[in-house]
Design an enzyme around this catalytic site. Structure first.
Site, PDB file in Angstrom:
ATOM      1  N   ASP A 101       0.623  -1.206   0.123  1.00 26.40           N
ATOM      2  CA  ASP A 101      -0.001  -0.155  -0.046  1.00 26.40           C
ATOM      3  C   ASP A 101       0.781   1.266   0.014  1.00 26.40           C
ATOM      4  OD1 ASP A 101      -2.768   0.645   0.141  1.00 26.40           O
ATOM      5  OD2 ASP A 101      -2.794  -1.126   1.163  1.00 26.40           O
ATOM      6  N   ASP A 204      -3.444   4.127  -2.293  1.00 27.01           N
ATOM      7  CA  ASP A 204      -4.722   4.478  -1.402  1.00 27.01           C
ATOM      8  C   ASP A 204      -5.341   5.792  -1.601  1.00 27.01           C
ATOM      9  OD1 ASP A 204      -6.392   3.329   0.875  1.00 27.01           O
ATOM     10  OD2 ASP A 204      -5.714   5.341   1.732  1.00 27.01           O
ATOM     11  N   GLU A 261      -6.658   3.388  -5.854  1.00 30.06           N
ATOM     12  CA  GLU A 261      -8.027   3.361  -5.293  1.00 30.06           C
ATOM     13  C   GLU A 261      -8.649   4.807  -5.760  1.00 30.06           C
ATOM     14  OE1 GLU A 261     -10.305   2.831  -1.059  1.00 30.06           O
ATOM     15  OE2 GLU A 261      -8.539   3.842  -0.925  1.00 30.06           O
ATOM     16  N   HIS A 334     -10.407  -5.235   2.493  1.00 31.51           N
ATOM     17  CA  HIS A 334     -10.688  -4.795   3.670  1.00 31.51           C
ATOM     18  C   HIS A 334     -11.601  -3.760   4.391  1.00 31.51           C
ATOM     19  CE1 HIS A 334      -8.160  -1.799   1.838  1.00 31.51           C
ATOM     20  NE2 HIS A 334      -8.374  -1.285   3.151  1.00 31.51           N
ATOM     21  N   ASP A 335     -12.127  -3.070   3.046  1.00 34.01           N
ATOM     22  CA  ASP A 335     -13.106  -2.098   3.376  1.00 34.01           C
ATOM     23  C   ASP A 335     -14.731  -2.387   3.235  1.00 34.01           C
ATOM     24  OD1 ASP A 335     -11.544  -0.083   4.539  1.00 34.01           O
ATOM     25  OD2 ASP A 335     -10.873   0.853   2.355  1.00 34.01           O
TER      26      ASP A 335
END
Length: 565
Positions: A101, A204, A261, A334-335
Site C-alpha cells: 500500500d 490508497d 483506489e 478490507h473496507d
C-alpha cells in the site's frame, strides 16, 4: 506502469492480506510478517501470483495502519525489516510477487513532518499539509465533513492560528500535493521500497490527492455532514499531472504493477487513470458495483441489491474500458463486508454454492482478479451483539452519529452487522482450534464464531470445497487465453435472476452463466450460442445441468462455464 511492456499483471491473480488478521506467529494477538511467511506455501498451492499487503509501516493504528508515522519503518507489531526481507525473499522464491500500500493522500499526525508543520507558518514542513485561515467568524474554512462520519474535516491548531484539512480521521492530516518538495519526498520513499525488490503499489485514495483549490462550501449540506468532502475533492484538477510525474520519475523505471483506489470515479474519468497511452497507472479500484445496495445513509444500510443494478454496473466497466484500459475485479476487500453474505447467501444450505457462483462470475470477466483473505474458503460476515466488539473507527463514529439521530439500537446494529468494515477484518480461520488457529492469545478483534465449521483445514480436506473451486478458476486463467484477452458480451441482459456473458478470442468462446436465485429457475440460451458440443470447463454442482434444447434448468446459485469451439 511497467517499463518492459510485459504487462504480467494482466495474467495475474492477486491475494490481499490484511496483516493484523492473517496469522499470528508470536501469539500476541496480532498477525505479523512471520505469520504471512509461514502460510506462503498455502498461497502457492492456491495458485495466486501476487500478494497485496495492507499497510505494515510504523503507525499509531488510529485507522488500522493507514495513518503512517514513518514510511521507512515496519510497525513492531508486525515484526522487523529483517522479517519483511525474509518474507519477500521466500515469496519471490515461490514466484509470488509482493505489492504494498502506498498511502500518500494523508499521513499520521504523529509523523515528524506534521509535528514540525504545525509549529509555524515558515518552517521547511509548513506547506507539507493543507492549512487554511478561519472564516471571519473563526469557523472552519468550509463545511466539508469527514469521510469517516465524524463532523468537520478541519481541525484548528493554536500555534499557527489555522485549520488543517483531514478528509479521514482527525489524526490523519491530508498531504499537500501542490507542494513539489512533498511530491519528491513521496517519490524518494517509493524508490526505497522498489529498490528493496517489491513489485508494485496499491495507491490508497489516490483520486483524492488533488483538491479543488477554491475549497468551496458544499451546497445545501450542514457543517460537517458526512460525505461532503467528495465535493471537489475527488479527481481534482491536478491529479493526472501528479500521477504522470510519478510515472515519469519513478514507476516507468521499474517492472511493476500499480492499482489506484479511485473512490467516486465514473468510468469516463477512470479511463484517464488507466489508459496506457497516458502513462499513469495500470488499473484502478472503482466502487460502482459497491454502491448498488446503498441506502439513505450511504453504505450503512440493510438493503439487498438488485441484480439488474449489479449487472449494469459491471457491464459498463467491462465495455467502456475494453481496448482502452484495464479492470480490477473484486468482490471483497478490507473496507467491504464479506461477499458471500452480501451478494450471495451465507446460510448453511447455500453458502458454498453461492460463494463458488460469485467467484465464477468475477474471474471470467476481463481484468485482474483480487481475492481477499478468507474469500477462498467462503468466510462470512460476523454478527457482533454490541458496538464495543467493533474495532473500526468508522463503525464507532457511525454508531455515535446514528445514536445522535435517535435511530433505534436494533436498527443501528443491523447496519453495522451488514456493512461494517470489521466484517472483513476478523481473523483468518485456519482450523478448529481456539480463535480458528489464528493465535493462541486473545486476538485484537474477536474471531467469527463459525470458524469451527468454516476454516482452511476443513476446506483442504473436502475435495468439493470453495478453496479447490478457486484453485481451479485460477488455473483456468493460466490455460485459456480467452479469459485474459477475450471480448466481453452480455447474454440475456434483461434476465432478472441470471448473470451471463461470453468471452471470445481467436475462435474460442467461453459462455459463463451464474444464477443469483435461491430457487430453481430456467434460463434460455440464445440460438446463436450452440452448446450442443460445448465442453463444460467448470461448474459448482457435481451433477450436469439439466437442459432441454436451448433451455437450462438451473439449481439455486448454480454457475457453469462452457468452452465453445
Amino acid at each position: 506502469m511497467s517499463n518492459t511492456g510485459s504487462e504480467w499483471w494482466k495474467k495475474a491473480v492477486v491475494y490481499q492480506i490484511y496483516p493484523q488478521s492473517f496469522k499470528d506467529s508470536n501469539n500476541d494477538g496480532v498477525g505479523d510478517l512471520n505469520g504471512i511467511r509461514e502460510k506462503l506455501p498455502y498461497l502457492k498451492d492456491l495458485g495466486i501470483d501476487v500478494i497485496w499487503l495492507n499497510p505494515i509501516y510504523q503507525s499509531p493504528m488510529v485507522d488500522n495502519g493507514y495513518d503512517i508515522s514513518d514510511y521507512y519503518a515496519i510497525n513492531p507489531e508486525f515484526g522487523t525489516m529483517e522479517d519483511f526481507d525474509a518474507m519477500m525473499a521466500e515469496a519471490h522464491a515461490l514466484e509470488i510477487k509482493i505489492i504494498m500500500d502506498l498511502v500518500v493522500c494523508a499521513a499520521s499526525s504523529e509523523h515528524h513532518w506534521f509535528k514540525e508543520s504545525k509549529k509555524s507558518r515558515d518552517n521547511k514542513y509548513s506547506d507539507y499539509f493543507i492549512w487554511k485561515d478561519p472564516k471571519e467568524d473563526g469557523s472552519a474554512p468550509n463545511n466539508w465533513g469527514s469521510i469517516f462520519g465524524k463532523g468537520s474535516c478541519w481541525e484548528y491548531v493554536e500555534e499557527r492560528g489555522q485549520y488543517y484539512l483531514h478528509l479521514f480521521a482527525t489524526e490523519m492530516p491530508d498531504l499537500n500535493w501542490a507542494n513539489p518538495e512533498l511530491r519528491q519526498e513521496v517519490y524518494k520513499n517509493m524508490r526505497f521500497w522498489l529498490d528493496k525488490g517489491i513489485d508494485g503499489f496499491r495507491l490508497d485514495s489516490i483520486s483524492l490527492i488533488s483538491k479543488n483549490e477554491d475549497f468551496p462550501d458544499t451546497p445545501d449540506v450542514p457543517v460537517g455532514e458526512f460525505g461532503s468532502p467528495y465535493y471537489g475533492a475527488s479527481n481534482g484538477p491536478h491529479v493526472h499531472d501528479y500521477l504522470q510525474e510519478m510515472n515519469r520519475e519513478v514507476l516507468s523505471q521499474y517492472d511493476v504493477m500499480t492499482v489506484g483506489e479511485a473512490t467516486r470515479t465514473p468510468v469516463d474519468k477512470a479511463i484517464l487513470y488507466c489508459d496506457p497511452e497516458r502513462n499513469e497507472l495500470d488499473m484502478i479500484f472503482q466502487f460502482d458495483h459497491m454502491h448498488v445496495d446503498y441506502g439513505q445513509y450511504g453504505r450503512y444500510s440493510d438493503l439487498r441489491f438488485k441484480l439488474s443494478d449489479l449487472k449494469a454496473s459491471m457491464v459498463e466497466w467491462q465495455t467502456a474500458l475494453n481496448g482502452r484500459g484495464w479492470n480490477s475485479l473484486y468482490w471483497d476487500n478490507h473496507d467491504q463486508p464479506r461477499a458471500v453474505s452480501r451478494f450471495g447467501n451465507d446460510s448453511k444450505e447455500f453458502r458454498e454454492v453461492s460463494a463458488k457462483m460469485l467467484a465464477t462470475i468475477l474471474h471470467f470477466q476481463q481484468g485482474t482478479p483480487f481475492v481477499f483473505q478468507g474469500e477462498e474458503i467462503g468466510m462470512t460476515n460476523v454478527k457482533f451483539d454490541k458496538v464495543e466488539q467493533y474495532r473500526d473507527l468508522e463503525a464507532h463514529n457511525m454508531y455515535n452519529k446514528f445514536s445522535a439521530m435517535n435511530l433505534p439500537e436494533e436498527e443501528i446494529m443491523t447496519y453495522l452487522n451488514y456493512k461494517s468494515r470489521d466484517n472483513a477484518r476478523t481473523p483468518m480461520q485456519w482450523n478448529t482450534e481456539a480463535n480458528g488457529g489464528f493465535s493462541e492469545a486473545t486476538p485484537w478483534i474477536q474471531s467469527n464464531p463459525n470458524y469451527a465449521e468454516i476454516n482452511v483445514e476443513e476446506a483442504l480436506a473436502n475435495s468439493d470445497s470453495v478453496y479447490y473451486y478457486y484453485q481451479k478458476l485460477i488455473a483456468l486463467r493460466k490455460e485459456l487465453p480467452a479469459i485474459v484477452e477475450g471480448q466481453f458480451e452480455m447474454v440475456n441482459a434483461e434476465d432478472s435472476d441470471v448473470f451471463s456473458y461470453t468471452r471470445e478470442y481467436e475462435g474460442e468462446k467461453i459462455l459463463v452463466i451464474g444464477s443469483f436465485s435461491d430457487n430453481k429457475i430456467s434460463f434460455e440460451i440464445p440460438s446463436k450460442l450452440n452448446i450442443e458440443n460445448a465442453e463444460k470447463i467448470i461448474g459448482n454442482y457435481n451433477e450436469e445441468v439439466t437442459s432441454k434444447e436451448n433451455t437450462l434448468y438451473l439449481r439455486p446459485y448454480e454457475a457453469v462455464a462452457y468452452l465453445i469451439k
